[in-house]
Design an enzyme around this catalytic site. Sequence first.
Site, PDB file in Angstrom:
ATOM      1  N   GLN A 163       0.439  -5.828  -4.216  1.00 44.19           N
ATOM      2  CA  GLN A 163      -0.772  -6.097  -3.447  1.00 44.19           C
ATOM      3  C   GLN A 163      -1.843  -5.040  -3.732  1.00 44.19           C
ATOM      4  O   GLN A 163      -2.952  -5.144  -3.223  1.00 44.19           O
ATOM      5  CB  GLN A 163      -0.439  -6.088  -1.954  1.00 44.19           C
ATOM      6  CG  GLN A 163       0.571  -7.157  -1.562  1.00 44.19           C
ATOM      7  CD  GLN A 163       0.942  -7.071  -0.092  1.00 44.19           C
ATOM      8  OE1 GLN A 163       1.729  -6.235   0.333  1.00 44.19           O
ATOM      9  NE2 GLN A 163       0.364  -7.948   0.691  1.00 44.19           N
ATOM     10  N   ASN A 164      -1.470  -4.026  -4.508  1.00 38.48           N
ATOM     11  CA  ASN A 164      -2.401  -2.923  -4.751  1.00 38.48           C
ATOM     12  C   ASN A 164      -3.347  -3.244  -5.904  1.00 38.48           C
ATOM     13  O   ASN A 164      -2.994  -3.965  -6.832  1.00 38.48           O
ATOM     14  CB  ASN A 164      -1.630  -1.640  -5.045  1.00 38.48           C
ATOM     15  CG  ASN A 164      -0.756  -1.242  -3.861  1.00 38.48           C
ATOM     16  OD1 ASN A 164      -1.074  -1.570  -2.723  1.00 38.48           O
ATOM     17  ND2 ASN A 164       0.340  -0.568  -4.130  1.00 38.48           N
ATOM     18  N   ALA A 188       0.803  -1.219   0.000  1.00 36.80           N
ATOM     19  CA  ALA A 188       0.000   0.000   0.000  1.00 36.80           C
ATOM     20  C   ALA A 188       0.843   1.279   0.000  1.00 36.80           C
ATOM     21  O   ALA A 188       0.437   2.298  -0.565  1.00 36.80           O
ATOM     22  CB  ALA A 188      -0.930  -0.001   1.212  1.00 36.80           C
ATOM     23  N   CYS A 235     -19.049  -8.881 -16.215  1.00 35.65           N
ATOM     24  CA  CYS A 235     -20.422  -9.277 -15.927  1.00 35.65           C
ATOM     25  C   CYS A 235     -20.407 -10.691 -15.340  1.00 35.65           C
ATOM     26  O   CYS A 235     -19.767 -11.590 -15.885  1.00 35.65           O
ATOM     27  CB  CYS A 235     -21.271  -9.244 -17.187  1.00 35.65           C
ATOM     28  SG  CYS A 235     -22.891 -10.006 -16.960  1.00 35.65           S
ATOM     29  N   THR A 244       5.362  -1.969   2.371  1.00 35.94           N
ATOM     30  CA  THR A 244       4.531  -2.986   3.021  1.00 35.94           C
ATOM     31  C   THR A 244       5.182  -3.426   4.321  1.00 35.94           C
ATOM     32  O   THR A 244       6.394  -3.512   4.419  1.00 35.94           O
ATOM     33  CB  THR A 244       4.306  -4.221   2.111  1.00 35.94           C
ATOM     34  OG1 THR A 244       3.676  -5.263   2.887  1.00 35.94           O
ATOM     35  CG2 THR A 244       5.598  -4.763   1.546  1.00 35.94           C
ATOM     36  N   SER A 245       4.328  -3.667   5.315  1.00 35.63           N
ATOM     37  CA  SER A 245       4.842  -4.145   6.599  1.00 35.63           C
ATOM     38  C   SER A 245       4.999  -5.660   6.573  1.00 35.63           C
ATOM     39  O   SER A 245       5.478  -6.254   7.515  1.00 35.63           O
ATOM     40  CB  SER A 245       3.885  -3.745   7.716  1.00 35.63           C
ATOM     41  OG  SER A 245       2.579  -4.181   7.390  1.00 35.63           O
ATOM     42  N   ASP A 253      -5.048  -0.666  -7.558  1.00 40.89           N
ATOM     43  CA  ASP A 253      -5.354   0.600  -8.235  1.00 40.89           C
ATOM     44  C   ASP A 253      -4.916   0.655  -9.692  1.00 40.89           C
ATOM     45  O   ASP A 253      -5.245   1.593 -10.406  1.00 40.89           O
ATOM     46  CB  ASP A 253      -4.745   1.769  -7.456  1.00 40.89           C
ATOM     47  CG  ASP A 253      -3.290   1.506  -7.075  1.00 40.89           C
ATOM     48  OD1 ASP A 253      -2.484   1.210  -7.986  1.00 40.89           O
ATOM     49  OD2 ASP A 253      -2.962   1.590  -5.877  1.00 40.89           O
ATOM     50  N   PRO A 304      -5.238   6.187   0.244  1.00 33.31           N
ATOM     51  CA  PRO A 304      -4.985   5.855   1.648  1.00 33.31           C
ATOM     52  C   PRO A 304      -4.603   4.388   1.847  1.00 33.31           C
ATOM     53  O   PRO A 304      -5.104   3.512   1.136  1.00 33.31           O
ATOM     54  CB  PRO A 304      -6.305   6.163   2.357  1.00 33.31           C
ATOM     55  CG  PRO A 304      -7.239   6.692   1.347  1.00 33.31           C
ATOM     56  CD  PRO A 304      -6.624   6.595  -0.002  1.00 33.31           C
ATOM     57  N   ASP A 305      -3.730   4.177   2.791  1.00 35.79           N
ATOM     58  CA  ASP A 305      -3.309   2.826   3.162  1.00 35.79           C
ATOM     59  C   ASP A 305      -4.443   2.167   3.945  1.00 35.79           C
ATOM     60  O   ASP A 305      -4.868   2.675   4.975  1.00 35.79           O
ATOM     61  CB  ASP A 305      -2.040   2.920   4.024  1.00 35.79           C
ATOM     62  CG  ASP A 305      -1.543   1.568   4.474  1.00 35.79           C
ATOM     63  OD1 ASP A 305      -2.253   0.558   4.293  1.00 35.79           O
ATOM     64  OD2 ASP A 305      -0.431   1.524   5.023  1.00 35.79           O
ATOM     65  N   PHE A 306      -4.900   1.045   3.443  1.00 33.47           N
ATOM     66  CA  PHE A 306      -5.964   0.293   4.118  1.00 33.47           C
ATOM     67  C   PHE A 306      -5.696   0.108   5.615  1.00 33.47           C
ATOM     68  O   PHE A 306      -6.592   0.177   6.413  1.00 33.47           O
ATOM     69  CB  PHE A 306      -6.048  -1.125   3.521  1.00 33.47           C
ATOM     70  CG  PHE A 306      -6.942  -1.244   2.335  1.00 33.47           C
ATOM     71  CD1 PHE A 306      -7.786  -2.324   2.221  1.00 33.47           C
ATOM     72  CD2 PHE A 306      -6.926  -0.294   1.345  1.00 33.47           C
ATOM     73  CE1 PHE A 306      -8.622  -2.455   1.118  1.00 33.47           C
ATOM     74  CE2 PHE A 306      -7.748  -0.410   0.241  1.00 33.47           C
ATOM     75  CZ  PHE A 306      -8.604  -1.500   0.126  1.00 33.47           C
ATOM     76  N   ARG A 307      -4.460  -0.178   5.958  1.00 31.02           N
ATOM     77  CA  ARG A 307      -4.188  -0.629   7.311  1.00 31.02           C
ATOM     78  C   ARG A 307      -3.459   0.371   8.198  1.00 31.02           C
ATOM     79  O   ARG A 307      -3.132   0.070   9.325  1.00 31.02           O
ATOM     80  CB  ARG A 307      -3.390  -1.938   7.271  1.00 31.02           C
ATOM     81  CG  ARG A 307      -4.231  -3.069   6.727  1.00 31.02           C
ATOM     82  CD  ARG A 307      -3.439  -4.324   6.506  1.00 31.02           C
ATOM     83  NE  ARG A 307      -4.296  -5.381   5.991  1.00 31.02           N
ATOM     84  CZ  ARG A 307      -4.650  -5.495   4.711  1.00 31.02           C
ATOM     85  NH1 ARG A 307      -4.195  -4.647   3.821  1.00 31.02           N
ATOM     86  NH2 ARG A 307      -5.441  -6.475   4.329  1.00 31.02           N
ATOM     87  N   CYS A 367     -22.588 -12.960 -18.201  1.00 21.51           N
ATOM     88  CA  CYS A 367     -22.111 -13.237 -19.561  1.00 21.51           C
ATOM     89  C   CYS A 367     -20.612 -12.970 -19.715  1.00 21.51           C
ATOM     90  O   CYS A 367     -20.046 -13.169 -20.781  1.00 21.51           O
ATOM     91  CB  CYS A 367     -22.897 -12.417 -20.584  1.00 21.51           C
ATOM     92  SG  CYS A 367     -22.471 -10.669 -20.596  1.00 21.51           S
ATOM     93  N   ASN A 410      10.608   0.809   3.722  1.00 21.73           N
ATOM     94  CA  ASN A 410       9.330   1.032   4.391  1.00 21.73           C
ATOM     95  C   ASN A 410       9.541   2.075   5.479  1.00 21.73           C
ATOM     96  O   ASN A 410      10.547   2.026   6.182  1.00 21.73           O
ATOM     97  CB  ASN A 410       8.809  -0.272   5.008  1.00 21.73           C
ATOM     98  CG  ASN A 410       7.326  -0.204   5.349  1.00 21.73           C
ATOM     99  OD1 ASN A 410       6.504   0.112   4.499  1.00 21.73           O
ATOM    100  ND2 ASN A 410       6.991  -0.476   6.593  1.00 21.73           N
ATOM    101  N   HIS A 426      -3.991  -9.062  -5.871  1.00 19.58           N
ATOM    102  CA  HIS A 426      -5.364  -8.847  -5.413  1.00 19.58           C
ATOM    103  C   HIS A 426      -6.271  -8.292  -6.506  1.00 19.58           C
ATOM    104  O   HIS A 426      -7.345  -7.768  -6.224  1.00 19.58           O
ATOM    105  CB  HIS A 426      -5.369  -7.929  -4.183  1.00 19.58           C
ATOM    106  CG  HIS A 426      -4.678  -8.534  -2.991  1.00 19.58           C
ATOM    107  ND1 HIS A 426      -4.108  -7.791  -1.979  1.00 19.58           N
ATOM    108  CD2 HIS A 426      -4.433  -9.835  -2.669  1.00 19.58           C
ATOM    109  CE1 HIS A 426      -3.557  -8.611  -1.082  1.00 19.58           C
ATOM    110  NE2 HIS A 426      -3.732  -9.850  -1.486  1.00 19.58           N
ATOM    111  N   CYS A 459     -26.912  -7.229 -20.362  1.00 22.17           N
ATOM    112  CA  CYS A 459     -27.690  -8.476 -20.278  1.00 22.17           C
ATOM    113  C   CYS A 459     -28.490  -8.559 -18.975  1.00 22.17           C
ATOM    114  O   CYS A 459     -29.257  -9.487 -18.775  1.00 22.17           O
ATOM    115  CB  CYS A 459     -26.775  -9.695 -20.406  1.00 22.17           C
ATOM    116  SG  CYS A 459     -25.987 -10.208 -18.861  1.00 22.17           S
TER     117      CYS A 459
END
Length: 235
Positions: free
Chosen positions: A100-101, A21, A126, A187-188, A103, A30-33, A129, A210, A118, A149
């Site tokens: 891991q991003n 992140a 869809c 990343t941690s 975006d 923003p960093d999720f964690r 279909c 990091n 991820h 559809c």
Amino acid sequence: MISKLKEWVEESNNIVFFGGAGVSTESGIPDFRSKDGLYNMKYKFPPETMVSRTFFSTNTEDFFDFYREKILHLSAKPNITHTKLFELETKGKLKAIVTQNIDGLHTLAGNKNVYELHGSVKRNYCMSCNKFYEVEHIANSKGVPKCECGGIVKPDVVLFEEGLDNAIMENSIKAISEADILIIGGTSLNVYPAAGLINYYGGKKLVLINKAPTGFDSKANLVFNESLGNIFSQL
Ligand code: ZN
């Protein structure tokens, strides 16, 4: 320290970058964690719940409201780290990016060999279909995004409770195990499958960048506890 890294990069034609992140926070995502990240925000449901497959299936409209508001950052642009990684690939030095991003900023920067563990918000399909949709289709729709559809258009991102793509995992393991230099950034390494993946690296040029120290610092051959932008702007 930085001179050693520059020397290694100069000599190598088989660098692999593993990013988390922290690569994207410098693009304003923003960093999720992190302390102020997604996981600490106030919402009707905990964020972990809202990005789970169960929530997607049972509260689909709430999922997409949250997704559009908090996960999509369509105005974000690649930063100096993305740009330098593209340069390194162009020069034949960088073999792969494992990220891991979700975006899509590495591909936006131009990199070709990117393993998105991820998934990516840029790909949407869809569920009925399998028709492909651009991210704008999700961003610009109200409620649950639908296919022509009538099916639900689902982002190709790995939700909690969903498994990772086997082919992407295998390619990532192969690239990491064959790498001359492995640079881990932003990343941690607390999150599955990061810690497991880097164990496949058997070389002697493990570089960790990091801001905060990680549990892997003692295993690395070079450690920079500073921002990725600081380091990459000097490469
Ligand atoms: Zn469809």
